[in-house]
Design a protein around this motif. Structure first.
Motif, PDB file in Angstrom:
ATOM      1  N   PRO A 184      -3.373  11.686  31.346  1.00  0.00           N
ATOM      2  CA  PRO A 184      -3.612  10.476  32.087  1.00  0.00           C
ATOM      3  C   PRO A 184      -3.782  10.568  33.786  1.00  0.00           C
ATOM      4  N   GLU A 185      -2.560  11.376  34.184  1.00  0.00           N
ATOM      5  CA  GLU A 185      -2.542  11.331  35.576  1.00  0.00           C
ATOM      6  C   GLU A 185      -3.611  12.376  36.269  1.00  0.00           C
ATOM      7  N   ARG A 186      -4.088  13.521  35.272  1.00  0.00           N
ATOM      8  CA  ARG A 186      -4.914  14.157  35.841  1.00  0.00           C
ATOM      9  C   ARG A 186      -6.444  13.526  35.422  1.00  0.00           C
ATOM     10  N   ALA A 187      -6.593  13.010  34.235  1.00  0.00           N
ATOM     11  CA  ALA A 187      -8.061  12.592  33.799  1.00  0.00           C
ATOM     12  C   ALA A 187      -8.388  11.231  34.830  1.00  0.00           C
ATOM     13  N   VAL A 188      -7.336  10.512  35.463  1.00  0.00           N
ATOM     14  CA  VAL A 188      -7.893   9.501  35.979  1.00  0.00           C
ATOM     15  C   VAL A 188      -8.513   9.958  37.441  1.00  0.00           C
ATOM     16  N   SER A 189      -8.266  11.190  37.936  1.00  0.00           N
ATOM     17  CA  SER A 189      -8.891  11.567  39.327  1.00  0.00           C
ATOM     18  C   SER A 189     -10.209  11.807  38.976  1.00  0.00           C
ATOM     19  N   ASP A 190     -10.765  11.771  37.816  1.00  0.00           N
ATOM     20  CA  ASP A 190     -12.126  12.067  37.429  1.00  0.00           C
ATOM     21  C   ASP A 190     -12.863  10.625  37.244  1.00  0.00           C
ATOM     22  N   PRO A 191     -13.809  10.130  38.203  1.00  0.00           N
ATOM     23  CA  PRO A 191     -14.615   9.026  38.165  1.00  0.00           C
ATOM     24  C   PRO A 191     -14.844   8.548  36.835  1.00  0.00           C
ATOM     25  N   GLU A 192     -15.461   9.328  36.221  1.00  0.00           N
ATOM     26  CA  GLU A 192     -15.988   8.918  34.859  1.00  0.00           C
ATOM     27  C   GLU A 192     -15.033   8.898  33.798  1.00  0.00           C
ATOM     28  N   GLU A 193     -13.913   9.303  34.191  1.00  0.00           N
ATOM     29  CA  GLU A 193     -12.655   8.847  33.032  1.00  0.00           C
ATOM     30  C   GLU A 193     -11.888   7.840  33.611  1.00  0.00           C
ATOM     31  N   ALA A 194     -11.867   7.692  34.655  1.00  0.00           N
ATOM     32  CA  ALA A 194     -11.085   6.519  35.406  1.00  0.00           C
ATOM     33  C   ALA A 194     -10.860   5.177  34.479  1.00  0.00           C
ATOM     34  N   GLY A 195     -12.172   4.928  34.018  1.00  0.00           N
ATOM     35  CA  GLY A 195     -12.079   3.627  33.308  1.00  0.00           C
ATOM     36  C   GLY A 195     -11.449   3.867  31.884  1.00  0.00           C
ATOM     37  N   LEU A 196     -11.580   4.865  31.294  1.00  0.00           N
ATOM     38  CA  LEU A 196     -11.078   4.979  29.884  1.00  0.00           C
ATOM     39  C   LEU A 196      -9.603   5.145  30.197  1.00  0.00           C
ATOM     40  N   VAL A 197      -8.912   5.910  31.030  1.00  0.00           N
ATOM     41  CA  VAL A 197      -7.570   5.994  31.292  1.00  0.00           C
ATOM     42  C   VAL A 197      -6.730   4.572  31.450  1.00  0.00           C
ATOM     43  N   LEU A 198      -7.761   3.696  32.286  1.00  0.00           N
ATOM     44  CA  LEU A 198      -7.147   2.317  32.708  1.00  0.00           C
ATOM     45  C   LEU A 198      -7.088   1.575  31.212  1.00  0.00           C
ATOM     46  N   HIS A 199      -8.269   1.824  30.403  1.00  0.00           N
ATOM     47  CA  HIS A 199      -8.125   0.989  29.422  1.00  0.00           C
ATOM     48  C   HIS A 199      -7.029   1.549  28.294  1.00  0.00           C
ATOM     49  N   ALA A 200      -6.749   2.809  28.367  1.00  0.00           N
ATOM     50  CA  ALA A 200      -5.735   3.189  27.464  1.00  0.00           C
ATOM     51  C   ALA A 200      -4.378   2.821  28.079  1.00  0.00           C
ATOM     52  N   ALA A 201      -4.088   2.656  29.261  1.00  0.00           N
ATOM     53  CA  ALA A 201      -2.845   2.146  30.008  1.00  0.00           C
ATOM     54  C   ALA A 201      -2.745   0.578  29.553  1.00  0.00           C
ATOM     55  N   VAL A 202      -3.890   0.040  29.571  1.00  0.00           N
ATOM     56  CA  VAL A 202      -3.633  -1.564  29.349  1.00  0.00           C
ATOM     57  C   VAL A 202      -3.313  -1.581  27.696  1.00  0.00           C
ATOM     58  N   ARG A 203      -3.905  -1.039  26.866  1.00  0.00           N
ATOM     59  CA  ARG A 203      -3.697  -0.982  25.472  1.00  0.00           C
ATOM     60  C   ARG A 203      -2.114  -0.590  24.998  1.00  0.00           C
ATOM     61  N   LEU A 204      -1.518   0.349  25.937  1.00  0.00           N
ATOM     62  CA  LEU A 204      -0.398   0.860  25.749  1.00  0.00           C
ATOM     63  C   LEU A 204       0.743  -0.146  26.353  1.00  0.00           C
ATOM     64  N   ALA A 205       0.182  -0.993  27.351  1.00  0.00           N
ATOM     65  CA  ALA A 205       1.072  -1.922  27.960  1.00  0.00           C
ATOM     66  C   ALA A 205       1.086  -3.100  26.821  1.00  0.00           C
ATOM     67  N   GLU A 206       0.072  -3.630  26.343  1.00  0.00           N
ATOM     68  CA  GLU A 206       0.233  -4.235  25.333  1.00  0.00           C
ATOM     69  C   GLU A 206       0.882  -4.333  24.028  1.00  0.00           C
ATOM     70  N   ARG A 207       0.915  -3.061  23.857  1.00  0.00           N
ATOM     71  CA  ARG A 207       1.575  -2.357  22.540  1.00  0.00           C
ATOM     72  C   ARG A 207       2.971  -2.586  23.085  1.00  0.00           C
ATOM     73  N   SER A 208       3.354  -2.402  23.989  1.00  0.00           N
ATOM     74  CA  SER A 208       4.790  -2.057  24.441  1.00  0.00           C
ATOM     75  C   SER A 208       5.511  -3.485  24.457  1.00  0.00           C
ATOM     76  N   ARG A 209       4.663  -4.561  25.139  1.00  0.00           N
ATOM     77  CA  ARG A 209       5.274  -5.842  25.062  1.00  0.00           C
ATOM     78  C   ARG A 209       5.241  -6.435  23.772  1.00  0.00           C
ATOM     79  N   HIS A 210       4.408  -6.312  22.636  1.00  0.00           N
ATOM     80  CA  HIS A 210       4.568  -6.634  21.346  1.00  0.00           C
ATOM     81  C   HIS A 210       5.746  -5.878  20.606  1.00  0.00           C
ATOM     82  N   THR A 211       6.059  -4.653  20.855  1.00  0.00           N
ATOM     83  CA  THR A 211       7.222  -4.064  20.340  1.00  0.00           C
ATOM     84  C   THR A 211       8.714  -4.479  21.002  1.00  0.00           C
TER      85      THR A 211
END
Length: 213
Positions: A184-211
């Motif tokens: 993630p920390e490397r992929a986010v530096s690519d403008p084409e991948e940044a949105g996907l990394v942010l989406h993955a982080a949001v999903r992980l955060a939501e999963r963490s809240r539920h857990t």
């Protein structure tokens, strides 16, 4: 001839699984071998030696997972041991304390501490407690010690969700399944991948809240 003492049997089993060192962190009785190689078990609260009956009960407790107790692996200890290995790997990487970051930034330690905690309070900077020391993982900083602008939006949902800081550090710096194995920390530096990394982080955060709920 194999020593059939319960304490030796249990110690040998956990040592073979690489889990003996995880006992203390799990709050369980700990084991140490004497000069003759015999295993002695100690209660973490009272400091007294465990009896054979108590060791047998501990063994049964650790075998509760799965349908075949005689072959069961103590999952809780496996998880603790894995966390310990991950932490060791992270600590072997690059990180700062306040003085080392102050040197990179060319400011005083007090000014650096203030800036660091201000950024952390808005979930833009990851801080990790290691005993009494506060660590600032270096991957989230620029060469001059400032917060990476590209990574801050990814950190925000993870930290706001109250995720364990060690877990955040590990996820951001290791291959992520949600990103097809990209880091993630490397992929986010690519403008084409940044949105996907942010989406993955949001999903992980939501999963963490539920857990953790």
């Amino acid at each position: 001839m194999t020593d059939e003492r319960p304490g030796d049997r249990l110690a040998a089993r956990l040592e073979a699984l690489g889990l003996a060192d995880a006992l203390a962190e799990s709050g369980l009785p700990t084991v140490a071998r004497d000069d003759q190689g015999r295993a002695g078990w100690t209660d973490p609260l009272t400091g007294r030696a465990l009896s054979d009956d108590e060791i047998e009960r501990l063994d049964a407790l650790l075998r509760q997972q799965g349908s075949q107790p005689e072959h069961a692996v103590p999952v809780g200890l496996v998880q603790v041991a894995r966390r310990a290995r991950v932490r060791e790997e992270l600590l072997a990487g690059r990180w700062h304390d306040y003085p080392s970051l102050a040197e990179v930034r060319g400011t005083s330690v007090d000014a650096t501490r203030f800036a660091v905690h201000k950024a952390a309070s808005t979930h833009r900077l990851l801080l990790v407690n290691a005993g009494e020391q506060v660590l600032i993982p270096a991957f989230q900083l620029t060469a001059d010690g400032e917060v990476r602008a590209d990574l801050a939006p990814v950190l925000e949902p993870l930290l706001a969700a109250g995720m364990d800081p060690w877990r955040v550090w590990a996820w951001l710096t290791g291959p992520a399944a949600l990103l097809g194995g990209a880091v993630p920390e490397r992929a986010v530096s690519d403008p084409e991948e940044a949105g996907l990394v942010l989406h993955a982080a949001v999903r992980l955060a939501e999963r963490s809240r539920h857990t953790d709920a």
